[in-house]
Design a protein around this motif. Structure first.
Motif, PDB file in Angstrom:
ATOM      1  N   THR A 422      32.372  61.968   6.300  1.00 47.89           N
ATOM      2  CA  THR A 422      33.678  62.611   6.114  1.00 47.89           C
ATOM      3  C   THR A 422      34.314  62.152   4.803  1.00 47.89           C
ATOM      4  O   THR A 422      33.833  61.208   4.160  1.00 47.89           O
ATOM      5  CB  THR A 422      34.634  62.222   7.259  1.00 47.89           C
ATOM      6  N   THR A 423      35.428  62.781   4.462  1.00 47.19           N
ATOM      7  CA  THR A 423      36.137  62.419   3.225  1.00 47.19           C
ATOM      8  C   THR A 423      36.475  60.927   3.221  1.00 47.19           C
ATOM      9  O   THR A 423      36.322  60.249   2.200  1.00 47.19           O
ATOM     10  CB  THR A 423      37.422  63.253   3.115  1.00 47.19           C
ATOM     11  N   ASN A 424      36.919  60.423   4.370  1.00 46.50           N
ATOM     12  CA  ASN A 424      37.290  59.004   4.404  1.00 46.50           C
ATOM     13  C   ASN A 424      36.069  58.096   4.309  1.00 46.50           C
ATOM     14  O   ASN A 424      36.096  57.085   3.597  1.00 46.50           O
ATOM     15  CB  ASN A 424      38.100  58.693   5.673  1.00 46.50           C
ATOM     16  N   VAL A 425      34.989  58.459   5.009  1.00 40.90           N
ATOM     17  CA  VAL A 425      33.764  57.637   4.916  1.00 40.90           C
ATOM     18  C   VAL A 425      33.268  57.618   3.464  1.00 40.90           C
ATOM     19  O   VAL A 425      32.866  56.575   2.930  1.00 40.90           O
ATOM     20  CB  VAL A 425      32.677  58.173   5.877  1.00 40.90           C
ATOM     21  N   LEU A 426      33.331  58.760   2.808  1.00 40.16           N
ATOM     22  CA  LEU A 426      32.873  58.832   1.411  1.00 40.16           C
ATOM     23  C   LEU A 426      33.835  58.097   0.476  1.00 40.16           C
ATOM     24  O   LEU A 426      33.414  57.525  -0.532  1.00 40.16           O
ATOM     25  CB  LEU A 426      32.716  60.296   0.988  1.00 40.16           C
ATOM     26  N   ALA A 470      42.538  51.892 -13.023  1.00 39.19           N
ATOM     27  CA  ALA A 470      42.023  50.525 -13.207  1.00 39.19           C
ATOM     28  C   ALA A 470      43.088  49.512 -12.809  1.00 39.19           C
ATOM     29  O   ALA A 470      42.788  48.514 -12.132  1.00 39.19           O
ATOM     30  CB  ALA A 470      41.606  50.318 -14.658  1.00 39.19           C
ATOM     31  N   ARG A 471      44.337  49.768 -13.185  1.00 41.69           N
ATOM     32  CA  ARG A 471      45.425  48.853 -12.815  1.00 41.69           C
ATOM     33  C   ARG A 471      45.579  48.817 -11.292  1.00 41.69           C
ATOM     34  O   ARG A 471      45.755  47.765 -10.693  1.00 41.69           O
ATOM     35  CB  ARG A 471      46.752  49.307 -13.447  1.00 41.69           C
ATOM     36  N   TRP A 472      45.511  49.991 -10.685  1.00 33.76           N
ATOM     37  CA  TRP A 472      45.670  50.083  -9.220  1.00 33.76           C
ATOM     38  C   TRP A 472      44.581  49.257  -8.529  1.00 33.76           C
ATOM     39  O   TRP A 472      44.855  48.495  -7.593  1.00 33.76           O
ATOM     40  CB  TRP A 472      45.596  51.558  -8.802  1.00 33.76           C
ATOM     41  N   LEU A 473      43.354  49.407  -9.018  1.00 36.76           N
ATOM     42  CA  LEU A 473      42.232  48.660  -8.428  1.00 36.76           C
ATOM     43  C   LEU A 473      42.439  47.158  -8.575  1.00 36.76           C
ATOM     44  O   LEU A 473      42.243  46.397  -7.624  1.00 36.76           O
ATOM     45  CB  LEU A 473      40.938  49.050  -9.138  1.00 36.76           C
ATOM     46  N   ASP A 474      42.825  46.729  -9.786  1.00 30.58           N
ATOM     47  CA  ASP A 474      43.060  45.304 -10.024  1.00 30.58           C
ATOM     48  C   ASP A 474      44.136  44.764  -9.089  1.00 30.58           C
ATOM     49  O   ASP A 474      43.996  43.706  -8.496  1.00 30.58           O
ATOM     50  CB  ASP A 474      43.557  45.071 -11.464  1.00 30.58           C
ATOM     51  N   GLN A 475      45.190  45.556  -8.978  1.00 34.20           N
ATOM     52  CA  GLN A 475      46.344  45.138  -8.185  1.00 34.20           C
ATOM     53  C   GLN A 475      45.991  44.955  -6.708  1.00 34.20           C
ATOM     54  O   GLN A 475      46.518  44.073  -6.051  1.00 34.20           O
ATOM     55  CB  GLN A 475      47.396  46.239  -8.318  1.00 34.20           C
ATOM     56  N   HIS A 476      45.082  45.809  -6.206  1.00 32.76           N
ATOM     57  CA  HIS A 476      44.824  45.796  -4.761  1.00 32.76           C
ATOM     58  C   HIS A 476      43.454  45.243  -4.392  1.00 32.76           C
ATOM     59  O   HIS A 476      43.098  45.240  -3.203  1.00 32.76           O
ATOM     60  CB  HIS A 476      44.992  47.210  -4.197  1.00 32.76           C
ATOM     61  N   ALA A 478      42.309  42.409  -3.965  1.00 32.59           N
ATOM     62  CA  ALA A 478      42.246  41.277  -3.030  1.00 32.59           C
ATOM     63  C   ALA A 478      42.775  41.628  -1.642  1.00 32.59           C
ATOM     64  O   ALA A 478      42.634  40.833  -0.715  1.00 32.59           O
ATOM     65  CB  ALA A 478      43.026  40.106  -3.611  1.00 32.59           C
ATOM     66  N   THR A 479      43.407  42.781  -1.503  1.00 33.14           N
ATOM     67  CA  THR A 479      43.971  43.132  -0.187  1.00 33.14           C
ATOM     68  C   THR A 479      43.189  44.312   0.373  1.00 33.14           C
ATOM     69  O   THR A 479      43.490  45.482   0.107  1.00 33.14           O
ATOM     70  CB  THR A 479      45.462  43.516  -0.311  1.00 33.14           C
ATOM     71  N   GLU A 484      41.560  49.975   1.166  1.00 36.10           N
ATOM     72  CA  GLU A 484      40.958  51.030   1.992  1.00 36.10           C
ATOM     73  C   GLU A 484      41.961  52.156   2.255  1.00 36.10           C
ATOM     74  O   GLU A 484      41.622  53.333   2.183  1.00 36.10           O
ATOM     75  CB  GLU A 484      40.462  50.452   3.327  1.00 36.10           C
ATOM     76  N   ALA A 485      43.216  51.792   2.538  1.00 37.59           N
ATOM     77  CA  ALA A 485      44.212  52.828   2.848  1.00 37.59           C
ATOM     78  C   ALA A 485      44.445  53.742   1.649  1.00 37.59           C
ATOM     79  O   ALA A 485      44.762  54.925   1.809  1.00 37.59           O
ATOM     80  CB  ALA A 485      45.511  52.188   3.302  1.00 37.59           C
ATOM     81  N   GLY A 486      44.256  53.211   0.448  1.00 35.86           N
ATOM     82  CA  GLY A 486      44.464  54.027  -0.749  1.00 35.86           C
ATOM     83  C   GLY A 486      43.177  54.597  -1.328  1.00 35.86           C
ATOM     84  O   GLY A 486      43.191  55.214  -2.399  1.00 35.86           O
ATOM     85  N   ALA A 487      42.049  54.394  -0.624  1.00 37.19           N
ATOM     86  CA  ALA A 487      40.745  54.741  -1.210  1.00 37.19           C
ATOM     87  C   ALA A 487      40.599  56.241  -1.475  1.00 37.19           C
ATOM     88  O   ALA A 487      39.955  56.648  -2.445  1.00 37.19           O
ATOM     89  CB  ALA A 487      39.621  54.259  -0.309  1.00 37.19           C
ATOM     90  N   ARG A 488      41.210  57.068  -0.638  1.00 32.97           N
ATOM     91  CA  ARG A 488      41.054  58.508  -0.849  1.00 32.97           C
ATOM     92  C   ARG A 488      41.788  58.946  -2.120  1.00 32.97           C
ATOM     93  O   ARG A 488      41.256  59.728  -2.918  1.00 32.97           O
ATOM     94  CB  ARG A 488      41.572  59.297   0.354  1.00 32.97           C
TER      95      ARG A 488
END
Ligand code: MFK
Length: 546
Positions: A422-426, A470-476, A478-479, A484-488
């Protein structure tokens, strides 16, 4: 009789497809490009004929007969016409074989065929995708006995020798979480493995072979303890008695595809490689079938837009053809721009796959392929539903009427977002893919794709959005829960950036050849926005769900 409305006409899908022509003209050496014409024209003719046939006949579904009149268990499935034509047509035009020739362009040439054939196939492309995936996984495992045994059948150009393969992963315990697989593999005193268990979604049960995940008896729990097995389903003309078809699924769409629930009652099986890490071994198959999913999703978008556009020239409302109505034209152009972005991304994955498989890829391209595969699958899956839904609206009430053939487009499109993850699994898989320096690979590739394009606004929007991601990834990083909640949102943002940069590359080439339409698509696509990043608020989520 009073007024009757002209039905939409399907233009010959190969001859009328300017995007596919431009892509192949840009990418392929002249002699390979010319050699493709015969197969693509034939598949385009078939697609046009199949659309006419479908709109002039009653749609049928496959039927399972479990017992014959004398009490014999037969598990016989009657197939629809397109399915019966599938083996002849696809072997004659080398749909699978083309992808495994000795050329870095092989995959592009394969997927050009798939794109034209898919809708006419009535999802016969589903087991074809799995057969392609099985061939790829068997090669990757380096199992010479299986390479010699199965690949001549899977890649045959002769229908009488052709075999389809299934992909038996999903069980009702696990679903996407295949680590819960309950199918057990037992080895007898002679060393023969046999599978015992129940598979919940088998889309190629009419095939002659399958790759199946199972837990060797005595192995531990979880994903790593699973092994990947090759099975054959037929004894001559008879299905093996250890493979029992319980029933066909009653699905929202893909009605012509006989998806089955099955039991394995000691079906003989052969391991592909080591008796563990089966998911790692099946991953090459998954990545191939996900590429098929993306190409088939854009094929559905192409069909929906082609019919809606044609209809807009035939249908008069409020004093002029729909295509001259500003809001209707705006809607169609928005759809076209999104589709062109998706087309560029899906075919880049196909071409990259061929380049990586043949060892001619640049150093960053293997990581790029690993990332773009789930991105293309998840974003095109969602977009196909959206565009097919919008296309149905372009026909007003007629879009909701079964025998126009239009509702099927939407029903079938819904599957792209579900199967093969699914979209979330992907989205979570794209996080897996982003480990290491994959983001850098996307930046390197985007810079190259943008090189020479003079749309400064688009280039700057792409760079700024990649910086924000890239900033978003760096920021999150470690959490994990926030990540995961923002992965989509992250995945769709990256998919849109890659698509825009790829559109820029095509626009540069097409402008030189006198066609400004890809540049217009780029401008509009970027205008729709690239950034879909969202920082989830866990407190808000739990309040809403409480
Ligand atoms: C017309 C279009 C044609 C399309 C054909 C459609 C056919 C439809 C029939 C089906 O729907 S079949 C069922 C489809 N099911 C899925 O797609 C499964 C969805 N679940 C996932 O994708 C999970 O992510 C997965 C089961 C693959 C992994 O979950 P886990 O149990 O959390 O595994 P884990 O431990 O993360 O990964 C195991 C290994 O696989 C790791 O490698 P190592 O062992 O080396 O650490 C992962 O890195 C690797 N891996 C996982 N996904 C990968 C991958 N490697 C490469 N590419 C990937 N995509």
């Amino acid at each position: 009789m009073g007024f009757t409305q002209d039905a939409p006409q399907l233009a010959q899908p190969w001859h009328s497809d300017r995007l596919l022509h431009a892509l192949l003209d840009r990418t392929l050496p002249a002699e390979r490009r010319a050699a493709l014409d015969i197969d693509l024209a034939a598949l385009g003719d078939y697609a046009q004929m199949a659309w006419l046939r479908a709109t002039h006949s009653i749609r049928r579904k496959p039927a399972l007969t479990r017992w014959d009149a004398w009490g014999q268990r037969v598990d016989r499935i009657e197939l629809t016409t397109a399915w019966l034509e599938g083996p002849q047509l696809t072997t004659r035009h080398a749909v699978l074989a083309a992808g495994h020739t000795d050329s870095a362009h092989a995959r592009l040439e394969e997927f050009a065929r798939v794109y034209l054939y898919h809708l006419a196939s009535e999802f016969y492309t589903c087991p074809l995708a799995m057969t392609d995936g099985a061939a790829t996984a068997i090669k990757a495992a380096g199992n010479q006995a299986l390479i010699d045994r199965a690949l001549p059948h899977f890649l045959s150009r002769d229908a009488s020798a052709f075999w389809l393969s299934g992909q038996w992963m999903t069980e009702n315990t696990g679903g996407s979480d295949v680590g819960h697989t309950e199918t057990v593999a037992r080895q007898n005193a002679n060393g023969q493995w046999r599978l015992h268990g129940r598979k919940w979604f088998s889309s190629a049960v009419v095939g002659e072979a399958a790759l199946a995940l199972a837990r060797p008896e005595g192995a531990g729990s979880g994903t790593a303890a699973l092994a990947l097995f090759y099975v054959e389903t037929m004894d001559g003309e008879q299905r093996k008695p250890e493979l029992i078809i319980d029933r066909l699924k009653d699905k929202l769409g893909t009605h012509e595809l006989p998806t089955a629930e099955i039991h394995l009652d000691g079906l003989p099986a052969w391991p592909l490689g080591e008796l563990a890490h089966g998911v790692r071994q099946v991953a090459p198959m998954l990545n191939v079938t996900r590429t098929w999913n993306a190409i088939c999703a854009i094929a559905s978008m192409a069909r929906a837009i082609s019919l809606a556009r044609d209809y807009a020239t035939r249908r008069q409302a409020f004093g002029r053809p729909l295509i001259e109505q500003p809001l209707h034209a705006q809607t169609l152009a928005d759809m076209q721009a999104e589709f062109e972005g998706a087309f560029a991304l899906a075919f880049e994955v196909a071409h990259l796959l061929g380049r990586v498989e043949h060892g001619v890829a640049a150093p960053h391209e293997a990581a790029l392929l690993r990332l773009l595969t789930p991105l293309a699958k998840l974003w095109t899956g969602k977009l196909a539903v959206k565009l097919c839904s919008e296309a149905l609206e372009c026909f007003g009430g007629a879009g909701y009427i079964e025998d126009t053939g239009l509702p099927q487009l939407l029903r079938d499109a819904q599957v792209y977002a579900i199967w093969e993850g699914t979209t979330n699994v992907l989205s979570l898989d794209s996080l897996r893919a982003l480990a290491g320096d994959t983001f850098a690979a996307l930046r390197t590739a985007s810079a190259a794709w943008l090189d020479g394009n003079d749309d400064m606004h688009a280039a700057s929007a792409i760079r700024q959005t990649l910086d924000a991601a890239a900033r978003w990834l760096d920021q999150h990083a470690a959490t994990r829960d926030t990540l995961e909640a923002g992965a989509r949102g992250l995945a769709i943002t990256l998919a849109r950036c890659a698509s825009a940069a790829l559109l820029a590359r095509q626009a540069s080439w097409s402008s030189l050849h006198g066609d400004q339409r890809p540049a217009a698509a780029l401008q509009r696509f970027v205008g729709h926005g690239l950034n879909r990043l969202a920082t989830p608020d866990a407190g808000n989520t739990s309040l809403l769900l409480g």
